[in-house]
Scaffold this active site. Structure first.
Site, PDB file in Angstrom:
ATOM      1  CG  HIS A   1      -1.914   1.093   1.252  1.00  0.00           C
ATOM      2  ND1 HIS A   1      -3.197   0.956   0.776  1.00  0.00           N
ATOM      3  CD2 HIS A   1      -1.819   2.378   1.702  1.00  0.00           C
ATOM      4  CE1 HIS A   1      -3.852   2.095   0.927  1.00  0.00           C
ATOM      5  NE2 HIS A   1      -3.031   2.979   1.484  1.00  0.00           N
ATOM      6  CD  GLU A   2       1.458   3.695   3.670  1.00  0.00           C
ATOM      7  OE1 GLU A   2       1.703   4.709   2.987  1.00  0.00           O
ATOM      8  OE2 GLU A   2       0.441   3.591   4.387  1.00  0.00           O
TER       9      GLU A   2
ATOM     10  CG  HIS B   1       0.103   5.790  -1.049  1.00  0.00           C
ATOM     11  ND1 HIS B   1      -0.982   6.001  -1.882  1.00  0.00           N
ATOM     12  CD2 HIS B   1      -0.434   5.372   0.137  1.00  0.00           C
ATOM     13  CE1 HIS B   1      -2.106   5.724  -1.234  1.00  0.00           C
ATOM     14  NE2 HIS B   1      -1.800   5.332  -0.017  1.00  0.00           N
TER      15      HIS B   1
END
Length: 209
Positions: free
Chosen positions: A29-30, A33
């Site tokens: 997820h990170e 980003h």
């Protein structure tokens, strides 16, 4: 059953499953980003070593610990400066959607392992949990409430005047609407279906019957 319950029961397999699933879900997820922000022209995340799949780079002492213990938390926030984006509104939406998108891709890949019976039986529960957690993280983060990714997506998709009004709402109320929603999930019957139903449907699609 959460991490604490597994620990109290001495279920080390369950403990490992939770740690692995949370580590994978938060990391992809990170990373997404950071990678998309870097692609869009913002080198802030890269300068801080966040464009990596190393889980330690995305570990947040408070948020990740809460996630492990209680099933609700966060990874280390990726620093993003939209001023460096080539197309600020569009790229902010892409960065925000990227985290959920990475979780859904991860869930789909692990789901294939289940569908084609590639996973040994001893690891099946862990793989199913990885799928479930990634789907849940994607769906929850797309809720358009501050500070979730969905709030950025909403601002980027709305006309400028409407986006300004919504931004003012976020600034005034902060995290209170999100906290109120979490409380409602636990106290008001049926409200949790807003999130639980999409999670169930996507999970069923990826894992089969």
């Amino acid at each position: 059953m959460g991490l604490i319950e597994h620990l109290l029961q001495g279920d080390w397999a369950g403990v490992c499953s939770i740690i692995i699933a949370v580590g994978i879900a938060l990391t992809v997820h990170e990373f997404a980003h950071a990678k998309i922000a870097d692609w869009a022209g913002d080198r802030t995340a890269r300068s801080q070593g966040r464009v990596t799949l190393n889980p330690l780079a995305h570990f947040d002492p408070l948020g990740t610990t809460f996630f492990l213990l209680f099933g609700l938390g966060w990874g280390k926030p990726v620093p993003v400066n939209p001023a460096y984006f080539k197309h600020p509104r569009r790229d902010d939406v892409l960065v925000s959607v990227g985290g959920a998108g990475a979780n859904l891709v991860t869930a789909a890949l692990f789901g294939l392992l289940v569908r084609f019976a590639i996973v040994p039986g001893a690891y099946l529960d862990t793989v199913v949990f990885i799928v479930t957690l990634n789907v849940a993280l994607a769906v929850f983060n797309l809720i358009p409430l501050y500070p979730l990714d969905g709030s950025h997506v909403l601002l980027g998709l709305l006309p400028l005047r409407s986006a300004h009004a919504v931004r003012g709402f976020y600034a005034r109320w902060g995290m209170l609407p999100l906290l109120g929603m979490v409380v409602a999930f636990n106290l008001v019957p049926g409200v949790s279906l807003i999130v639980a139903l999409p999670i169930y449907l996507i999970r069923k699609l990826l894992l089969g019957g």
